[in-house]
Design a protein around this motif. Structure first.
Motif, PDB file in Angstrom:
ATOM      1  N   VAL A 134     -55.180 -18.749 -69.679  1.00  0.00           N
ATOM      2  CA  VAL A 134     -54.239 -18.353 -69.717  1.00  0.00           C
ATOM      3  C   VAL A 134     -53.617 -17.912 -70.294  1.00  0.00           C
ATOM      4  O   VAL A 134     -54.183 -18.205 -71.460  1.00  0.00           O
ATOM      5  CB  VAL A 134     -52.850 -19.733 -69.384  1.00  0.00           C
ATOM      6  N   VAL A 135     -52.584 -17.478 -71.045  1.00  0.00           N
ATOM      7  CA  VAL A 135     -52.153 -16.194 -71.785  1.00  0.00           C
ATOM      8  C   VAL A 135     -52.334 -16.640 -73.588  1.00  0.00           C
ATOM      9  O   VAL A 135     -52.260 -16.663 -74.390  1.00  0.00           O
ATOM     10  CB  VAL A 135     -51.500 -15.422 -71.974  1.00  0.00           C
ATOM     11  N   LYS A 136     -51.811 -17.992 -73.220  1.00  0.00           N
ATOM     12  CA  LYS A 136     -51.753 -19.652 -73.992  1.00  0.00           C
ATOM     13  C   LYS A 136     -52.839 -20.590 -73.584  1.00  0.00           C
ATOM     14  O   LYS A 136     -51.950 -21.060 -72.846  1.00  0.00           O
ATOM     15  CB  LYS A 136     -50.448 -19.585 -74.513  1.00  0.00           C
ATOM     16  N   LYS A 163     -56.622 -11.061 -71.932  1.00  0.00           N
ATOM     17  CA  LYS A 163     -55.308 -11.027 -72.276  1.00  0.00           C
ATOM     18  C   LYS A 163     -55.522  -9.519 -71.713  1.00  0.00           C
ATOM     19  O   LYS A 163     -56.196  -8.886 -72.309  1.00  0.00           O
ATOM     20  CB  LYS A 163     -55.497 -11.591 -73.060  1.00  0.00           C
TER      21      LYS A 163
END
Ligand SMILES: Cc1cc2nc3c(=O)[nH]c(=O)nc-3n(C[C@H](O)[C@H](O)[C@H](O)COP(=O)(O)OP(=O)(O)OC[C@H]3O[C@@H](n4cnc5c(N)ncnc54)[C@H](O)[C@@H]3O)c2cc1C
Lengths: 342, 480
Positions: A134-136, A163
């Motif tokens: 996931v992006v974070k 990303k």
């Protein structure tokens, strides 16, 4: 040379030889010019997952960047750091291992800033995952970043998660004229601090002119360009001219065939000294003055990494701190991969 | 006096080596107030040389140490270790260099996050990572935790803004990773060091990149009948190809709390509010704001309120930034979680949290970074009720497991610390955890730097209660 077809075979390949090094498309030949059994990564290719709504994709390490760029472009997305040598066939894994970013890294960061997760084979032949999808994500040590620039000396990258960003609706390139390096550097300083939020800001090879790219909604760009051209002397390029200019830089077409190509990370304040110490050579300064690509028939005194040609892999080697050896032993206890300093 | 204290006293004068019960009490806990432990001593160095000498002594004596910035960690990262020392870095608080032309700052670890932006503002620059604790937390703590904030989707986390780190490793070796360039050759050790949760050593000097301050902003607050509609609006913004600087959601419980606390005003009849902020050169924002308006109108909000001026923009953000502590005031105690889910599953995640909350009879408020799927459920409970903490922790654990199941993460920005170490194994298998432990041992062969954190097992510190950070109670800081 071994050519594994899947991750399982890749792990086998690593275990099968006392000294191995993975290679992608071989677009940076100096990086793998070393005694070791080579593992060809080109069969390990393909995008495994791409979800435009998540701004992420996962692909096998041998996937050509061109394939990735095309899949992203179909959904109006892109890797903002302009990965180099995409036209020459560079792979995603090779780009990470070499740690290379192109002119677009200026605005939002380089390959290190877009990598999210890795699946890799360690020196004991185990398949491990680090980072996330996931992006974070802040769980665990950030090994994906450590693999950026690791040259296959700490593990073989099998699969990578990145990303991506939405591609700006439109972009425009300006060429600003400069008579000497002093004025180019002054322009870099004021433009990189300016309000325009330029995407790329480079000093062109064999010239002191600046190439800069702005991006955003189509109707905003002529206004921004007019304002920039009111501050600096220069002209807009046509779309075709712009495409050729960036492509030639990305593919290093300006480098003479008999010259070595070196990457020198620099700070803006060092550029004057760099130019003076390489008067006869061609230099392309990229990322607003944070990296110099040097083409030279010799080598350099500056700390650099050679991508191709006849120059040491690392120039101006300094004593590496003891921690490097400890990290290497932790990740590759049997020293199956070559060391950083051959 | 124990032998270790005698040796420490050779490095620091008596007034900077705290050992009395009253002095130690102030350092027993961090932002995760449920945990308390009493260390042997607090070392208060003033120079890098003193920090290096302290770490080398710890290495020699195999004495445990915990680096500490402002102690705002929400996961127990700066919780002391029994029998070990705490090395507080607040006095190493100089900005050593601020270079507007190269857009960078070199700072000591005790510099407060917002001070970097304050120093950069006269040059129209800023330091992008903005945790809600930014007026109090330190750059050293941010580096150790790879802290985030409201602008991560577009600008990334702390790690994306750290160019160089000088550190003393737990072996006593002093290293420089990275430097003033944004590019590097060789493995990215600076990237590896960032986010190590204090397990590798102590950062002494950090080189940060600064960004030009955006010329203009456009901030819209939109109210929705359901949380799911707000989540769908986020997806629509993303699908349209916009890249807002921030996208934040607050649910009904959070809205009511913010109304009560700071008299924030929200459209009536809303179960959720979405805040979207565009930023950039004025020419681009002028056009993008029209696209945004069209997208949000199509998402059928109850009401849309674009900020008409800087004052209205600040008011929107004030409500958002105060929501956390406002919710905290609704309840004697709370736990805040920090899991991440894929953005497209936000609606589903919120629905499941809601039903878990109802089932458990525990109130949960949601205020979160919607753009990157980073949830911040606040689980409210009363620590005086028998078993309430355990029930709240159980719910928190189930939420984390749900995040992993959905393909997300147990932490987006608060780190694992003590709090989530039992959940590391939900994300990584034993081989992967072993690989991390080997790496940790490379940096710290004796396991003296912040032991008992990040990895499962080990001694459990004692529990007391969850609630507002003491500084929040005093009104000094607030959180998202
Ligand atoms: C009200 C509130 C709001 C918050 N909002 C956010 C938010 O929006 N986003 C977010 O990401 N976090 C947030 N946090 C969490 C917290 O503020 C961050 O984790 C912050 O980075 C901690 O900084 P600190 O100086 O308080 O570090 P501390 O809590 O003192 O330490 C944190 C960790 O860093 C280590 N450490 C400290 N200094 C060093 C050093 N020099 N070298 C090596 N290790 C070191 C410590 O050992 C510890 O493991 C919030 C906390 C509170 C209380």
């Amino acid at each position: 040379m071994m050519t594994p077809e899947d991750i399982h075979e890749l792990a086998e390949a690593v275990r099968s030889s006392p000294r191995v090094l993975a290679i992608g498309a071989g677009t940076k030949p100096r990086l793998s010019q070393i005694e070791a059994t080579k593992i060809c990564m080109q069969r390990l290719q393909g995008i495994i997952e791409y979800d435009p709504g998540e701004f992420t994709f996962t692909a096998l390490a041998g996937t050509p960047l061109a394939e990735i760029a095309a899949a992203l472009a179909a959904k109006q997305q892109y890797l903002p750091f302009d990965p180099p040598l995409i036209g020459a066939g560079a792979t995603l894994g090779g780009t990470v291992a070499a740690g290379l970013s192109g002119p677009g890294r200026f605005r939002f960061g380089g390959v290190r800033d877009f990598i999210l997760g890795v699946r890799y084979i360690d020196g004991a032949g185990r398949v491990l995952r680090m980072g996330g999808k996931v992006v974070k994500n802040a769980a665990g040590f950030d090994l994906p970043k450590f693999f950026v620039g690791s040259l296959g000396r700490f593990g073989v990258l099998a699969e990578l998660t990145f990303k991506v960003f939405p591609r700006p609706a439109s972009s425009m390139t300006l060429r600003l004229s400069s008579a000497d390096i002093h004025s180019s550097l002054n322009m870099l300083r004021s433009i990189s601090r300016g309000r325009w939020e330029v995407e790329a800001l480079d000093i062109l090879p064999r010239s002191f002119d600046i190439a800069l790219r702005i991006a955003g909604p189509e109707a905003a760009l002529p206004l921004l360009a007019t304002d920039l051209l009111a501050h600096f002397d220069g002209a807009k390029l046509s779309n075709e001219e712009a495409a050729t200019l960036w492509e030639d830089l990305r593919e290093f077409r300006w480098v003479p065939p008999d010259a070595a190509l070196l990457k020198i990370p620099v700070a803006l304040d060092q550029l004057l000294a760099l130019y003076s110490s390489h008067l006869g050579d061609s230099i392309h300064v990229s990322a607003g003055g944070n990296v110099a690509w040097l083409a030279t028939p010799r080598t350099t005194q500056w700390p650099a990494m050679t991508l191709r040609g006849n120059s040491p892999l690392w120039t101006a080697p300094t004593q590496r701190p003891a921690i490097w050896q400890s990290i290497k032993t932790a990740m590759d206890p049997e020293q199956r991969f070559p060391t950083l300093d051959p | 006096m124990p032998a270790a204290l005698q040796r420490l006293a050779q490095i620091l004068p008596a007034d900077r080596l705290l050992t009395s019960a009253a002095e130690l009490a102030a350092y027993e806990s961090d932002g995760l107030t449920a945990f308390r432990t009493r260390p042997l001593a607090i070392a208060v160095p003033e120079t890098q040389e003193e920090v290096i000498a302290l770490v080398r002594l710890c290495h020699e004596l195999q004495l445990h140490f915990v680096a500490r910035g402002s102690g705002t960690s929400l996961s127990g990262g700066s919780l002391p270790v029994v029998g070990g020392i705490v090395i507080t870095l607040n006095r190493l608080n100089r900005i050593l260099k601020l270079d507007p032309d190269q857009r960078l700052a070199i700072v000591e670890p005790g510099v407060i996050n917002s001070q970097v932006t304050t120093a950069a503002t006269p040059h129209d620059l800023h330091y992008a990572p903005d945790p809600s604790s930014q007026s109090i937390c330190t750059i050293g703590g941010n580096v150790a935790f790879n802290s985030g904030g409201a602008h991560c989707l577009k600008y990334g986390m702390t790690s994306n803004h750290v160019l160089g780190i000088k550190a003393v490793l737990a072996t006593g070796e002093v290293v420089q990773f990275g430097g003033e360039s944004r590019e590097s050759i060789g493995p990215d050790a600076c990237g590896l060091f960032t986010g190590n949760e204090g397990l590798f050593g102590i950062a002494l000097e950090i080189t940060l990149q600064l960004l030009p301050r955006a010329e203009s902003f456009h901030t819209v607050l939109a109210g929705y009948q359901t949380l799911e509609q707000a989540g769908d609006a986020v997806s629509a913004v993303i699908a349209a190809g916009l890249l807002p600087g921030a996208m934040e959601i607050m649910d009904a419980l959070a809205l009511n709390a913010a109304k009560a606390a700071v008299h924030a005003e929200y459209p009536p009849g809303c179960e959720a509010v979405l805040i979207v902020e565009l930023e950039g050169p004025r020419e681009s924002v002028a056009i993008e704001k029209q696209s945004l308006e069209a997208i949000l109108t199509a998402s059928r909000p109850v009401e849309m309120r674009p900020a008409r001026d800087a004052k209205e923009r600040l008011a929107i953000w004030k409500g958002r930034k105060s929501a956390f502590s406002a919710v905290g005031r609704l309840s004697p105690d709370f736990i805040v979680q920090d899991g991440v889910v894929p953005r497209r599953r936000l609606g589903e995640a919120l629905r499941r949290i809601d039903s878990m909350s109802k089932e458990a009879g525990i109130r949960v408020a949601n205020v979160f970074h919607a753009g990157d799927g980073n949830l911040h459920p606040l689980i409210l409970f009363n620590g005086r009720e028998e078993g309430a903490l355990e029930r709240a922790e159980d719910l928190a654990g189930r939420i984390l497991k749900m995040c992993v199941e959905m393909g997300g993460s147990i932490t987006g920005e608060h780190g694992i610390g003590v709090e989530k170490r039992e959940f590391l194994a939900d994300m990584f298998n034993q081989y992967e955890i072993d690989a991390m432990l080997r790496l940790r041992a490379a940096f710290d062969p004796h396991g003296i730097a912040n032991p008992g954190k990040m990895f499962p097992g080990k001694e459990a510190p004692s529990l007391s209660h969850h609630g507002l950070h003491p500084l929040e109670k005093a009104g000094i800081i607030s959180r998202e």
